[in-house]
Write an enzyme that holds these catalytic residues in place. Sequence first.
Site, PDB file in Angstrom:
ATOM      1  N   GLU A 191       1.019   3.832   1.854  1.00 30.79           N
ATOM      2  CA  GLU A 191       1.532   4.199   3.173  1.00 30.79           C
ATOM      3  C   GLU A 191       2.720   3.326   3.570  1.00 30.79           C
ATOM      4  OE1 GLU A 191      -3.074   4.407   3.665  1.00 30.79           O
ATOM      5  OE2 GLU A 191      -1.629   3.370   2.383  1.00 30.79           O
ATOM      6  N   CYS A 249      -2.286  -0.498   7.448  1.00 26.10           N
ATOM      7  CA  CYS A 249      -1.509   0.736   7.391  1.00 26.10           C
ATOM      8  C   CYS A 249      -1.573   1.491   8.712  1.00 26.10           C
ATOM      9  CB  CYS A 249      -1.982   1.603   6.234  1.00 26.10           C
ATOM     10  SG  CYS A 249      -1.635   0.823   4.633  1.00 26.10           S
ATOM     11  N   CYS A 308      -6.129   1.954   5.951  1.00 24.03           N
ATOM     12  CA  CYS A 308      -6.774   0.705   6.345  1.00 24.03           C
ATOM     13  C   CYS A 308      -6.154   0.201   7.650  1.00 24.03           C
ATOM     14  CB  CYS A 308      -6.598  -0.340   5.237  1.00 24.03           C
ATOM     15  SG  CYS A 308      -4.884  -0.943   5.092  1.00 24.03           S
ATOM     16  N   HIS A 318       0.857  -1.183   0.000  1.00 31.38           N
ATOM     17  CA  HIS A 318       0.000   0.000   0.000  1.00 31.38           C
ATOM     18  C   HIS A 318       0.894   1.234   0.000  1.00 31.38           C
ATOM     19  CE1 HIS A 318      -3.863  -1.928   1.840  1.00 31.38           C
ATOM     20  NE2 HIS A 318      -3.287  -2.730   0.955  1.00 31.38           N
TER      21      HIS A 318
END
Length: 155
Positions: free
Chosen positions: A49, A80, A77, A47
């Site tokens: 992040e 993260c 999410c 992801h």
Amino acid sequence: MAEAIRQAQEAQAHEDVPVGAVVLDSHGEVVATGENRREVDQDPTAHAEIVALRRASEVTGNWHLDGCTLVVTLEPCMMCAGAIVLARVDRVVYGASDPKAGVVSSVASLLDASFLNHAVAVTGGVRAEACGRLLTDFFAARRSGRAAGRRRPPD
């Protein structure tokens, strides 16, 4: 947020969901950037992040990112959010809310949960319309491609 949006556009260029992130130091200088890379790297943890946090740790030589701010185009999410807490990031600034998986304020409020050993300040809704439009347009194009009979890349 402008740089995070540019990172999201980079993700979209390689057919990943357009999410971008930037880690800033305590003076507001860019330490590292990241874009969603799940498709291109075939990595479920890639992801935006996570990519940005990994790069920031490499640049600083420290996995503790005290004093840093993470700017991201989409509300983080659960995975993260966990990484943000573990990295000791001071603040998260996000654009679009994620009503299905966002755990900063939509589905839950994990970044300031009392059971965690670190609380993270949060500012949401920064350039939310522009950030949300990237996602809306991306998924509309994807649905349109499926309707036209094109093969859809895996989610």
